[in-house]
Scaffold this motif. Sequence first.
Motif, PDB file in Angstrom:
ATOM      1  N   THR A   1       0.854  -1.299   0.010  1.00 11.69           N
ATOM      2  CA  THR A   1      -0.021   0.017   0.012  1.00 11.69           C
ATOM      3  C   THR A   1       0.633   1.372  -0.130  1.00 11.69           C
ATOM      4  N   ILE A   2       1.635   1.200   0.810  1.00 16.62           N
ATOM      5  CA  ILE A   2       2.688   2.456   1.042  1.00 16.62           C
ATOM      6  C   ILE A   2       3.810   2.663  -0.026  1.00 16.62           C
ATOM      7  N   GLY A   3       4.186   1.596  -0.461  1.00 17.34           N
ATOM      8  CA  GLY A   3       5.301   1.665  -1.427  1.00 17.34           C
ATOM      9  C   GLY A   3       4.389   1.814  -2.899  1.00 17.34           C
ATOM     10  N   THR A   4       3.412   1.510  -3.233  1.00 16.67           N
ATOM     11  CA  THR A   4       2.666   1.547  -4.393  1.00 16.67           C
ATOM     12  C   THR A   4       2.205   3.105  -4.642  1.00 16.67           C
ATOM     13  N   SER A   5       1.955   3.605  -3.356  1.00  9.84           N
ATOM     14  CA  SER A   5       1.275   5.054  -3.409  1.00  9.84           C
ATOM     15  C   SER A   5       2.503   5.913  -3.750  1.00  9.84           C
ATOM     16  N   ILE A   6       3.657   5.789  -3.199  1.00 10.61           N
ATOM     17  CA  ILE A   6       4.914   6.416  -3.241  1.00 10.61           C
ATOM     18  C   ILE A   6       5.446   6.383  -4.612  1.00 10.61           C
ATOM     19  N   GLY A   7       5.422   5.077  -5.100  1.00  9.28           N
ATOM     20  CA  GLY A   7       6.001   4.995  -6.503  1.00  9.28           C
ATOM     21  C   GLY A   7       5.184   5.447  -7.795  1.00  9.28           C
ATOM     22  N   VAL A   8       3.712   5.275  -7.668  1.00  5.70           N
ATOM     23  CA  VAL A   8       3.122   6.071  -8.632  1.00  5.70           C
ATOM     24  C   VAL A   8       3.078   7.215  -8.644  1.00  5.70           C
ATOM     25  N   LEU A   9       2.915   8.015  -7.419  1.00  4.62           N
ATOM     26  CA  LEU A   9       3.254   9.280  -7.407  1.00  4.62           C
ATOM     27  C   LEU A   9       4.561  10.138  -7.900  1.00  4.62           C
ATOM     28  N   THR A  10       5.638   9.334  -7.366  1.00  2.91           N
ATOM     29  CA  THR A  10       7.042   9.994  -7.977  1.00  2.91           C
ATOM     30  C   THR A  10       7.193   9.475  -9.087  1.00  2.91           C
ATOM     31  N   GLY A  11       6.822   8.465  -9.643  1.00  2.00           N
ATOM     32  CA  GLY A  11       7.026   8.206 -11.231  1.00  2.00           C
ATOM     33  C   GLY A  11       6.429   8.931 -12.053  1.00  2.00           C
ATOM     34  N   PHE A  12       5.127   9.121 -11.735  1.00  2.00           N
ATOM     35  CA  PHE A  12       4.097   9.865 -12.734  1.00  2.00           C
ATOM     36  C   PHE A  12       4.453  11.173 -12.595  1.00  2.00           C
ATOM     37  N   ILE A  13       4.643  12.005 -11.436  1.00  2.00           N
ATOM     38  CA  ILE A  13       4.620  13.443 -11.319  1.00  2.00           C
ATOM     39  C   ILE A  13       6.088  13.737 -11.621  1.00  2.00           C
ATOM     40  N   ARG A  14       7.261  12.970 -11.392  1.00  2.00           N
ATOM     41  CA  ARG A  14       8.567  13.370 -11.302  1.00  2.00           C
ATOM     42  C   ARG A  14       8.643  14.815 -11.080  1.00  2.00           C
TER      43      ARG A  14
END
Length: 269
Positions: free
Chosen positions: A81-94
């Motif tokens: 849950t935590i890792g996916t949230s951070i990974g999606v936000l950082t990878g998509f927003i940059r």
Amino acid sequence: MKRSLSPQALIVGVILAAALIGLFWTPFDPLKISFSARFKPPGGAYLLGTDEFGRDELSRLMTGAGNSVWISCLTVLFSVTIGTSIGVLTGFIRGWTDHIVMAFINALLAFPGLLLALALLAVFGANQYGIVLALGLAYTPSVTRIVRGTVLSLREKEFIESSRVLGNSELYTMFRHVLPNCIAPLTVLATSMFGWVILSESALSFLGLGVPPPAPTWGNMLAAARPYMAQASYLSIFPGLCIALTLLGINFLGDAVRDLLDPRMRGVA
């Protein structure tokens, strides 16, 4: 060659069934001390023997399976849950957010997971939920890196550009188009992580930093059996076999799930 899920699912299914049954029924009370039944060998009423306090080994293994599975499920859920949230936000927003967050994630990845969990346990305390938080935070960076890598490969795809052209918000695009495409790698990772957590929890319990006694776990049962290996070797053999078979089944299951979800493996005989 494409793998079948049947043998792997059977091993994992037996472990899960034992854990589930152990929540409601065991042949004997796993915490009841009976000095008259100390070191009973396997067989008879005590199918797998008794320990140094006369407690039934099978009952303790079943209860320990429940504790290990429960801790692993909570840990994997927390990390994913935590890792996916951070990974999606950082990878998509940059941008600068991605640089700062990933610098911190890379710093955490420099520490071995078990060593990081040991340090975190000093803060949270050696109890069931302290282990979940410690192991969850230790494995979250791995989830974040994998999800971020998947998102980076997706964000420039044609269907993402089409969603932007249609006027969809970034948040809608992330949840509607990006996140569903992360499910396959996350499923494989979560399956493998389940085995990692069981091994880590057993190692922490073996070191005396897991679920505190008298609650049984496979790790603290192994630790308690060390002084009696010559006198009652079965006390260390059965918990060790449970850990080994569980890890074997989960690793095989993870390989089978990966092959099943990998498009490159479809149609391979």
